[in-house]
Design a protein around this motif. Sequence first.
Motif, PDB file in Angstrom:
ATOM      1  N   CYS A  52       1.114  -1.028  -0.092  1.00 33.80           N
ATOM      2  CA  CYS A  52      -0.382   0.475   0.006  1.00 33.80           C
ATOM      3  C   CYS A  52       0.601   1.480   0.534  1.00 33.80           C
ATOM      4  CB  CYS A  52      -1.102   0.265   1.187  1.00 33.80           C
ATOM      5  SG  CYS A  52      -2.010  -1.376   0.898  1.00 33.80           S
ATOM      6  N   ASP A  53       0.401   1.930  -0.124  1.00 37.18           N
ATOM      7  CA  ASP A  53       1.402   3.930  -0.392  1.00 37.18           C
ATOM      8  C   ASP A  53       0.621   4.591   0.797  1.00 37.18           C
ATOM      9  OD1 ASP A  53       2.627   3.898  -2.881  1.00 37.18           O
ATOM     10  OD2 ASP A  53       0.638   3.775  -3.837  1.00 37.18           O
ATOM     11  N   ALA A  54      -0.576   4.237   1.340  1.00 33.06           N
ATOM     12  CA  ALA A  54      -1.374   4.890   2.716  1.00 33.06           C
ATOM     13  C   ALA A  54      -2.271   3.690   2.792  1.00 33.06           C
ATOM     14  CB  ALA A  54      -2.060   5.648   2.226  1.00 33.06           C
ATOM     15  N   ALA A  55      -2.609   3.696   4.293  1.00 34.96           N
ATOM     16  CA  ALA A  55      -3.752   2.668   5.087  1.00 34.96           C
ATOM     17  C   ALA A  55      -4.992   3.572   5.194  1.00 34.96           C
ATOM     18  CB  ALA A  55      -3.146   2.298   6.414  1.00 34.96           C
ATOM     19  N   VAL A  56      -5.950   3.286   5.178  1.00 36.67           N
ATOM     20  CA  VAL A  56      -7.241   3.732   5.054  1.00 36.67           C
ATOM     21  C   VAL A  56      -8.027   2.847   6.324  1.00 36.67           C
ATOM     22  CG1 VAL A  56      -9.299   4.419   4.288  1.00 36.67           C
ATOM     23  CG2 VAL A  56      -7.319   4.272   2.164  1.00 36.67           C
ATOM     24  N   LEU A  57      -8.147   4.392   7.327  1.00 35.36           N
ATOM     25  CA  LEU A  57      -8.330   3.795   8.535  1.00 35.36           C
ATOM     26  C   LEU A  57      -9.984   4.409   9.151  1.00 35.36           C
ATOM     27  CD1 LEU A  57      -4.896   3.003   9.966  1.00 35.36           C
ATOM     28  CD2 LEU A  57      -6.651   1.324   9.504  1.00 35.36           C
ATOM     29  N   PRO A  58     -11.410   3.967   8.559  1.00 37.25           N
ATOM     30  CA  PRO A  58     -12.378   4.615   8.962  1.00 37.25           C
ATOM     31  C   PRO A  58     -13.309   4.659  10.282  1.00 37.25           C
ATOM     32  CG  PRO A  58     -12.546   2.949   7.388  1.00 37.25           C
ATOM     33  CD  PRO A  58     -11.187   2.606   7.732  1.00 37.25           C
ATOM     34  N   ARG A  59     -12.519   3.539  11.199  1.00 36.07           N
ATOM     35  CA  ARG A  59     -12.891   3.462  12.325  1.00 36.07           C
ATOM     36  C   ARG A  59     -13.260   5.368  13.188  1.00 36.07           C
ATOM     37  NH1 ARG A  59     -10.480   0.142  17.040  1.00 36.07           N
ATOM     38  NH2 ARG A  59     -11.058   0.457  18.344  1.00 36.07           N
ATOM     39  N   SER A  60     -14.133   5.313  13.379  1.00 33.22           N
ATOM     40  CA  SER A  60     -14.482   6.474  13.974  1.00 33.22           C
ATOM     41  C   SER A  60     -15.365   6.662  15.793  1.00 33.22           C
ATOM     42  CB  SER A  60     -15.497   6.925  13.034  1.00 33.22           C
ATOM     43  OG  SER A  60     -17.129   6.790  12.906  1.00 33.22           O
ATOM     44  N   SER A  67      -4.446  -1.287  14.243  1.00 35.84           N
ATOM     45  CA  SER A  67      -4.176  -1.480  12.614  1.00 35.84           C
ATOM     46  C   SER A  67      -3.423   0.378  11.983  1.00 35.84           C
ATOM     47  CB  SER A  67      -5.379  -1.025  11.364  1.00 35.84           C
ATOM     48  OG  SER A  67      -5.693  -2.478  11.966  1.00 35.84           O
ATOM     49  N   LEU A  68      -3.704   1.229  13.355  1.00 30.79           N
ATOM     50  CA  LEU A  68      -3.728   2.282  12.671  1.00 30.79           C
ATOM     51  C   LEU A  68      -1.936   2.728  13.447  1.00 30.79           C
ATOM     52  CD1 LEU A  68      -3.836   5.700  12.545  1.00 30.79           C
ATOM     53  CD2 LEU A  68      -4.570   5.495  15.521  1.00 30.79           C
ATOM     54  N   VAL A  69      -1.848   2.234  14.457  1.00 28.05           N
ATOM     55  CA  VAL A  69       0.333   1.966  15.173  1.00 28.05           C
ATOM     56  C   VAL A  69       1.221   1.387  14.546  1.00 28.05           C
ATOM     57  CG1 VAL A  69       1.456   1.166  17.336  1.00 28.05           C
ATOM     58  CG2 VAL A  69      -1.026   2.475  17.526  1.00 28.05           C
ATOM     59  N   LEU A  70       0.170  -0.237  13.485  1.00 30.41           N
ATOM     60  CA  LEU A  70       0.988  -0.496  13.258  1.00 30.41           C
ATOM     61  C   LEU A  70       1.105  -0.031  11.476  1.00 30.41           C
ATOM     62  CD1 LEU A  70       1.828  -3.914  12.163  1.00 30.41           C
ATOM     63  CD2 LEU A  70      -0.047  -4.078  11.085  1.00 30.41           C
ATOM     64  N   ALA A  71       0.611   0.032  10.929  1.00 27.51           N
ATOM     65  CA  ALA A  71       0.655   1.395   9.707  1.00 27.51           C
ATOM     66  C   ALA A  71       1.854   2.705  10.218  1.00 27.51           C
ATOM     67  CB  ALA A  71      -0.370   2.065   9.015  1.00 27.51           C
TER      68      ALA A  71
END
Length: 152
Positions: A52-60, A67-71
Amino acid sequence: VSSTQVRLVVAGNVKDERSGAAVRAAVAADERVLPLPGFVAEARVAELFGACDAAVLPRSEPGTSGSLVLALSLGLPVVAADVPTVREVVGDGEAGWLFRPRDPSSLRVALESAAADTEEAAARGRRGRRLAERLRWTETARETAVLLRRLG
């Protein structure tokens, strides 16, 4: 970046049927959406993030995503919902692009911005890695203990 060069890989277990239906509809409507439903084995996670070029994390909802910290720890910038915990971890967008939760037009702008400049994406990924390196379990445990003492 041409929109024909952009792909969205949706990976993981479906947590609710509405989300699953939305992904299936997106796959049917747009060949650039690539589904990878079901459990993602630990050995494949780094491979997916690496592609990936970016991780999309829509969790609100409140809390932070592993996954945020991993990315960030892998040097991958994020496109994430602008909620306090996420904003704090990504340094107000320093390590990615933030969008207003439940706002498709805001998400679109963030995705387009992320796809538009690969050099900027790489720079945000490097900043994200530095931010992730500052996250320490010992500090998290210490802060949690302080909060628990206040409650008790």
